[in-house]
Design an enzyme around this catalytic site. Structure first.
Site, PDB file in Angstrom:
ATOM      1  N   ASN A  46       0.868  -1.172   0.000  1.00 23.11           N
ATOM      2  CA  ASN A  46       0.000   0.000   0.000  1.00 23.11           C
ATOM      3  C   ASN A  46       0.910   1.229   0.000  1.00 23.11           C
ATOM      4  O   ASN A  46       1.430   1.632   1.036  1.00 23.11           O
ATOM      5  CB  ASN A  46      -0.881  -0.034   1.250  1.00 23.11           C
ATOM      6  CG  ASN A  46      -1.865   1.114   1.287  1.00 23.11           C
ATOM      7  OD1 ASN A  46      -1.837   2.019   0.440  1.00 23.11           O
ATOM      8  ND2 ASN A  46      -2.747   1.091   2.268  1.00 23.11           N
TER       9      ASN A  46
ATOM     10  N   HIS B 106     -12.487   2.519  -0.648  1.00 24.29           N
ATOM     11  CA  HIS B 106     -12.440   1.445   0.361  1.00 24.29           C
ATOM     12  C   HIS B 106     -13.066   0.147  -0.165  1.00 24.29           C
ATOM     13  O   HIS B 106     -13.537  -0.688   0.611  1.00 24.29           O
ATOM     14  CB  HIS B 106     -13.232   1.825   1.641  1.00 24.29           C
ATOM     15  CG  HIS B 106     -12.651   2.967   2.413  1.00 24.29           C
ATOM     16  ND1 HIS B 106     -13.458   3.921   3.005  1.00 24.29           N
ATOM     17  CD2 HIS B 106     -11.388   3.311   2.704  1.00 24.29           C
ATOM     18  CE1 HIS B 106     -12.705   4.803   3.635  1.00 24.29           C
ATOM     19  NE2 HIS B 106     -11.430   4.450   3.467  1.00 24.29           N
TER      20      HIS B 106
ATOM     21  N   GLU C 135      -7.550  -5.755   4.370  1.00 26.68           N
ATOM     22  CA  GLU C 135      -7.357  -5.459   2.949  1.00 26.68           C
ATOM     23  C   GLU C 135      -6.148  -6.207   2.392  1.00 26.68           C
ATOM     24  O   GLU C 135      -6.146  -6.633   1.236  1.00 26.68           O
ATOM     25  CB  GLU C 135      -7.207  -3.944   2.748  1.00 26.68           C
ATOM     26  CG  GLU C 135      -8.515  -3.220   3.017  1.00 26.68           C
ATOM     27  CD  GLU C 135      -8.365  -1.755   3.357  1.00 26.68           C
ATOM     28  OE1 GLU C 135      -8.651  -0.924   2.503  1.00 26.68           O
ATOM     29  OE2 GLU C 135      -7.946  -1.443   4.492  1.00 26.68           O
TER      30      GLU C 135
ATOM     31  N   ARG D 285     -11.971  15.220   7.192  1.00 23.61           N
ATOM     32  CA  ARG D 285     -12.686  15.525   5.939  1.00 23.61           C
ATOM     33  C   ARG D 285     -14.137  15.891   6.241  1.00 23.61           C
ATOM     34  O   ARG D 285     -14.759  15.287   7.106  1.00 23.61           O
ATOM     35  CB  ARG D 285     -12.652  14.310   5.007  1.00 23.61           C
ATOM     36  CG  ARG D 285     -11.348  14.182   4.248  1.00 23.61           C
ATOM     37  CD  ARG D 285     -11.327  12.911   3.422  1.00 23.61           C
ATOM     38  NE  ARG D 285     -10.409  11.949   4.004  1.00 23.61           N
ATOM     39  CZ  ARG D 285     -10.281  10.688   3.595  1.00 23.61           C
ATOM     40  NH1 ARG D 285     -11.024  10.233   2.605  1.00 23.61           N
ATOM     41  NH2 ARG D 285      -9.408   9.888   4.159  1.00 23.61           N
TER      42      ARG D 285
ATOM     43  N   ARG E 112      -2.181  -2.012  -3.802  1.00 20.79           N
ATOM     44  CA  ARG E 112      -3.413  -1.245  -3.665  1.00 20.79           C
ATOM     45  C   ARG E 112      -3.304  -0.023  -4.573  1.00 20.79           C
ATOM     46  O   ARG E 112      -2.322   0.720  -4.511  1.00 20.79           O
ATOM     47  CB  ARG E 112      -3.576  -0.802  -2.221  1.00 20.79           C
ATOM     48  CG  ARG E 112      -4.761   0.098  -2.043  1.00 20.79           C
ATOM     49  CD  ARG E 112      -4.837   0.631  -0.627  1.00 20.79           C
ATOM     50  NE  ARG E 112      -5.994   1.514  -0.553  1.00 20.79           N
ATOM     51  CZ  ARG E 112      -6.060   2.570   0.249  1.00 20.79           C
ATOM     52  NH1 ARG E 112      -5.053   2.891   1.020  1.00 20.79           N
ATOM     53  NH2 ARG E 112      -7.148   3.308   0.266  1.00 20.79           N
TER      54      ARG E 112
END
Ligand code: ADP
Length: 396
Positions: free
Chosen positions: A8, A178, A381, A239, A89
């Site tokens: 990642n 995601h 993940e 955010r 990823r």
């Protein structure tokens, strides 16, 4: 048996996990932080031991070389040839990728061309892929896209009500994010409930520093809260989530902010941090929410924004069989789970207070008589990435 690396790569960081496949055992994991800055930090966890090295990593190549050197030095592997697959990823896959793919020159070129959709992430993802292809030429290289899982959304759910030509000209639509996490936890939810995934109406809540909610129907993503970019949807750590776009211009004008500065505020100074004025981390807010009004307001607004999507998705799905919590907040915060559960009581969905006392473990937390199951499923993940590598390797 062979070893697969799940990578990642962020703009200034690189997280890695080495797994023995198909046994799905984690051999080693770690990360490199502060790539391109002074005093980079390399961390490796292997055999119950933690190695930490502080030095400058001028670029991703230096970070990856250090990782491979340390793998040999600490005898994580004896030879680089033991690593037979690398899964990367990739943040933006646009409409080109609806599943994971083996990387060739054309795929790599497309990932670079999709950088307009993820300016911080895709260039770093592409750089990581190029370096590994060079350093491990015999390992299969696989791209796993954050957006791919959401490519099944029907067009009425992915389009914005804007002039249609903006979609055809610029790809202006909802892509979501995601996806690998939503896919993993939906599969696990079906396994835990011992029901075919295709038969379940699911809502998966990925609540971390970045948060997104997905409605899953027939085993596929039907709708999701993130939009053209991961700024949309629920309130997040820093955010904003959904905001009336007119307000953005109104504030920009009065504060004299450039487009970049305004985007920075929306991405980095808003959300839990913006509302609470004290912290972006849910733990810090939970600690003081009984005495600090702004902390309480931030937590309430976070839960409220989650409820709006749950409510919307129950209607979109025509009911719900299970709601699954995952990621940092979803896996660990019994407070947030309790608050969400209480708001669903009127529909007969009930969280069991005792079962809810759980951190980072798979568990059904709803009562036996709850009209829908509520679960905690820690996301993974890296495992999902390694599984895709293994599957594509076997198909070759
Ligand atoms: P990301 O991958 O988006 O950076 P994570 O999924 O790792 O985020 O989640 C990180 C967030 O999880 C932290 O910002 C924190 O708010 C939250 N978190 C972690 N542990 C707890 C806890 N015990 N209670 C409440 N929130 C927690």
């Amino acid at each position: 048996m062979s070893k697969t690396l799940a990578i990642n790569a962020g703009s200034s960081s690189l997280k890695f996990q080495l797994l023995e496949m198909p046994a799905e055992e984690v051999i080693a994991k770690g990360q490199v932080e502060r790539i391109g800055l002074d005093d980079g930090i390399f961390t490796l966890k292997f055999n119950g031991e933690k190695t930490e090295i502080t030095k400058d990593f001028p670029d991703h190549r230096a970070a990856i070389e250090e990782m491979l050197t340390q793998f040999k030095e600490k005898q994580v592997i004896n030879d680089l040839s033991e690593i037979t697959g690398v899964g990367h990823r990739v943040v933006a896959g646009g409409e080109w990728f609806n599943k994971s793919v083996v990387v060739d020159d054309e795929v790599l070129d497309k990932i670079k061309r999709l950088s307009a959709y993820a300016p911080l992430h895709n260039p770093a993802n592409a750089a990581g892929i190029e370096i590994f292809r060079e350093l491990l030429p015999n390992a299969i290289s696989v791209a796993v896209f954050d957006t791919a899982f959401h490519q099944t959304m029907p067009r009425e759910n992915y389009l914005y009500s804007l002039p249609y030509e903006y979609y055809t000209k610029y790809g202006a639509r909802k892509y979501g994010a995601h996806g690998t996490s939503h896919r993993y936890v939906s599969e696990r939810t079906a396994e835990i409930l011992d029901k075919p995934l295709e038969d379940l109406k699911l809502i998966t809540l990925h609540l971390g520093a970045g948060a997104s909610i997905t409605a899953i129907k027939d085993g596929k993503s039907f709708d999701t809260s993130m939009g053209f970019t991961p700024l949309a949807g629920v309130t997040m750590a820093t955010r904003s989530g959904d905001v009336d776009p007119s307000l953005v211009y109104y504030i920009q004008e009065r504060e004299g902010l450039s487009n970049e500065e305004m985007l920075y505020v929306l991405n980095n100074k808003s959300g839990l941090l913006g509302i609470s004025t004290i912290a972006s981390d849910m733990r810090d807010l939970e600690d003081v929410m009984d005495t600090n009004d702004h902390a309480k307001l931030a937590v309430d607004m976070f839960v409220d924004s989650v409820m709006r999507y749950i409510g919307q998705y129950i209607v979109e799905l025509g009911g719900v069989d299970a709601i699954t919590f995952t990621a940092g907040i979803g896996e660990n915060s019994d407070i947030v789970r309790r608050m969400v559960g209480e708001r669903l009581n009127f529909m007969g969905i009930k969280v069991d207070p005792e079962a809810n006392q759980v951190r980072g473990k798979e568990r059904i937390i709803s009562t036996d008589d709850s009209t829908a199951k509520v679960l905690v499923v820690p996301t993974n993940e890296e495992l999902e990435i390694a599984r895709d590598v293994e599957r594509l390797k076997n198909e070759q």
